[in-house]
Write a protein that holds these residues in place. Structure first.
Motif, PDB file in Angstrom:
ATOM      1  N   UNK A 154      -0.276   2.469  -1.803  1.00 60.68           N
ATOM      2  CA  UNK A 154       0.747   1.906  -1.857  1.00 60.68           C
ATOM      3  C   UNK A 154       0.178   0.948  -0.788  1.00 60.68           C
ATOM      4  N   UNK A 155      -1.432   1.165  -0.226  1.00 63.77           N
ATOM      5  CA  UNK A 155      -2.525  -0.116   0.048  1.00 63.77           C
ATOM      6  C   UNK A 155      -2.712  -0.753  -1.035  1.00 63.77           C
ATOM      7  N   UNK A 156      -3.112  -0.346  -2.235  1.00 64.95           N
ATOM      8  CA  UNK A 156      -3.371  -1.106  -3.358  1.00 64.95           C
ATOM      9  C   UNK A 156      -1.972  -2.079  -3.594  1.00 64.95           C
ATOM     10  N   UNK A 157      -0.958  -1.786  -3.728  1.00 61.74           N
ATOM     11  CA  UNK A 157      -0.002  -2.068  -4.171  1.00 61.74           C
ATOM     12  C   UNK A 157      -0.004  -3.563  -3.871  1.00 61.74           C
ATOM     13  N   UNK A 194     -10.466   2.407   4.261  1.00 64.25           N
ATOM     14  CA  UNK A 194      -8.893   3.149   3.896  1.00 64.25           C
ATOM     15  C   UNK A 194      -9.513   3.914   5.008  1.00 64.25           C
ATOM     16  N   UNK A 195      -9.938   4.631   5.281  1.00 57.52           N
ATOM     17  CA  UNK A 195     -10.292   5.887   7.079  1.00 57.52           C
ATOM     18  C   UNK A 195      -9.147   5.471   7.501  1.00 57.52           C
ATOM     19  N   UNK A 196      -9.042   4.210   8.413  1.00 58.11           N
ATOM     20  CA  UNK A 196      -8.490   3.196   9.094  1.00 58.11           C
ATOM     21  C   UNK A 196      -6.807   2.658   9.611  1.00 58.11           C
ATOM     22  N   UNK A 197      -6.812   3.126   8.242  1.00 62.35           N
ATOM     23  CA  UNK A 197      -5.265   2.302   7.432  1.00 62.35           C
ATOM     24  C   UNK A 197      -4.375   3.319   7.963  1.00 62.35           C
ATOM     25  N   UNK A 198      -3.455   3.421   8.526  1.00 58.88           N
ATOM     26  CA  UNK A 198      -1.838   4.194   7.878  1.00 58.88           C
ATOM     27  C   UNK A 198      -1.273   3.327   7.226  1.00 58.88           C
ATOM     28  N   UNK A 226     -11.612  -7.082  -7.160  1.00 57.33           N
ATOM     29  CA  UNK A 226     -12.143  -6.531  -6.879  1.00 57.33           C
ATOM     30  C   UNK A 226     -12.780  -6.986  -5.646  1.00 57.33           C
ATOM     31  N   UNK A 227     -12.562  -7.495  -4.288  1.00 58.63           N
ATOM     32  CA  UNK A 227     -12.612  -7.906  -3.778  1.00 58.63           C
ATOM     33  C   UNK A 227     -11.812  -7.113  -2.538  1.00 58.63           C
ATOM     34  N   UNK A 228     -10.748  -7.142  -3.340  1.00 58.33           N
ATOM     35  CA  UNK A 228      -9.536  -5.840  -2.456  1.00 58.33           C
ATOM     36  C   UNK A 228     -10.130  -4.979  -2.441  1.00 58.33           C
ATOM     37  N   UNK A 229     -10.149  -4.121  -3.520  1.00 62.55           N
ATOM     38  CA  UNK A 229     -10.195  -2.516  -4.018  1.00 62.55           C
ATOM     39  C   UNK A 229     -12.289  -2.651  -3.277  1.00 62.55           C
ATOM     40  N   UNK A 230     -12.682  -3.245  -2.719  1.00 61.51           N
ATOM     41  CA  UNK A 230     -13.967  -3.407  -2.350  1.00 61.51           C
ATOM     42  C   UNK A 230     -13.439  -2.905   0.119  1.00 61.51           C
ATOM     43  N   UNK A 231     -12.695  -3.671  -0.003  1.00 62.36           N
ATOM     44  CA  UNK A 231     -11.700  -3.582   1.133  1.00 62.36           C
ATOM     45  C   UNK A 231     -10.645  -2.453   1.199  1.00 62.36           C
ATOM     46  N   UNK A 232     -10.060  -1.839   0.802  1.00 67.68           N
ATOM     47  CA  UNK A 232      -9.588  -0.802   0.914  1.00 67.68           C
ATOM     48  C   UNK A 232     -11.007   0.370   1.303  1.00 67.68           C
ATOM     49  N   UNK A 233     -11.994   0.169   0.025  1.00 64.21           N
ATOM     50  CA  UNK A 233     -12.403   1.614   0.726  1.00 64.21           C
ATOM     51  C   UNK A 233     -13.527   0.883   2.182  1.00 64.21           C
ATOM     52  N   UNK A 234     -13.981  -0.096   2.504  1.00 64.62           N
ATOM     53  CA  UNK A 234     -14.274  -0.019   3.684  1.00 64.62           C
ATOM     54  C   UNK A 234     -13.578   0.232   5.026  1.00 64.62           C
TER      55      UNK A 234
END
Length: 164
Positions: free
Chosen positions: A113-116, A137-141, A127-135
Motif C-alpha cells: 500500500x505504501x509503495x502504491x 516504514x516502522x513509523x508509518x501506519x 530509488x528515492x521513494x524506496x529509500x524513504x519507505x525503508x527509512x
C-alpha cells in the motif's frame, strides 16, 4: 445498507467519471465518527487503487482512534470548484465514497500500500521513494478504505457543456 440516490439525476457522474476524479485528485477529506460523536473530517493525501483508497498517517491520533471505534467512513474529493460570480454559481465536480476503513497490520500489505501511494506522488523517483519507505516504514501506519458506495456530481453547466 442502502445508500441514498442522488436527487439531481442529470448531474450524476458515471462510474468511469468518478474513477477519473479519484485518479486526478491528490487530496481529499476523510470523515469519521470522532470523539463524543462529533464528526471529524481531516484532509489527506491518498491513492485510488483496485476500488480501494489508501492513505498513510502516524501510528496514533484522532483518526486512528475513530476508525478503531467505527470502521464506517466517508471520503470526498473535490475535482473542480470554479466560482462564476456573474452567474451567481460555481462550476463544481466532486466525488464522495462510503466504505469501511481498516488499519493494515500485515507487513506485506502495509508495504504494498505504501509503495502504491508513494508511486502516485513520486512516479519518476523509484530509488528515492524506496529509500524513504525503508527509512520511515516502522513509523508509518497505512489505512485501506474499501469502497461500498461511490457517487459523483457536477454542476449542470458542466453537464450541458459536455453535450454541446
Amino acid at each position: 445498507m442502502v445508500f441514498r440516490e442522488m436527487r439531481r439525476k442529470k448531474q450524476v457522474l458515471s462510474l468511469a467519471e468518478n474513477i477519473q476524479v479519484l485518479n486526478r485528485g491528490t487530496s481529499g477529506v476523510l470523515a469519521v465518527s470522532g470523539d463524543a460523536d462529533y464528526p471529524y473530517a481531516v484532509p489527506l493525501s491518498y491513492v485510488y487503487h483496485d476500488n480501494k483508497i489508501f492513505f498513510h498517517c502516524a501510528k496514533s491520533g484522532h483518526k486512528l482512534d475513530a476508525i478503531a471505534r467505527s470502521e464506517k467512513v466517508s471520503f470526498c474529493v473535490i475535482d473542480k470548484d470554479q466560482v462564476v460570480p456573474e452567474e451567481y454559481t460555481s462550476y463544481f465536480r466532486s466525488v464522495i465514497v462510503f466504505g469501511k476503513a481498516r488499519i493494515l497490520v500485515d507487513e506485506a500489505e502495509r508495504r504494498s500500500a505504501l509503495e502504491t501511494l508513494s508511486a502516485r506522488y513520486s512516479p519518476d523517483h523509484e530509488q528515492g521513494r524506496l529509500q524513504e519507505i525503508e527509512r520511515e516504514f516502522k513509523a508509518v501506519c497505512m489505512i485501506e478504505l474499501t469502497i461500498e458506495h461511490m457517487s459523483g456530481k457536477e454542476a449542470i453547466e458542466l453537464v450541458k457543456a459536455k453535450h454541446r
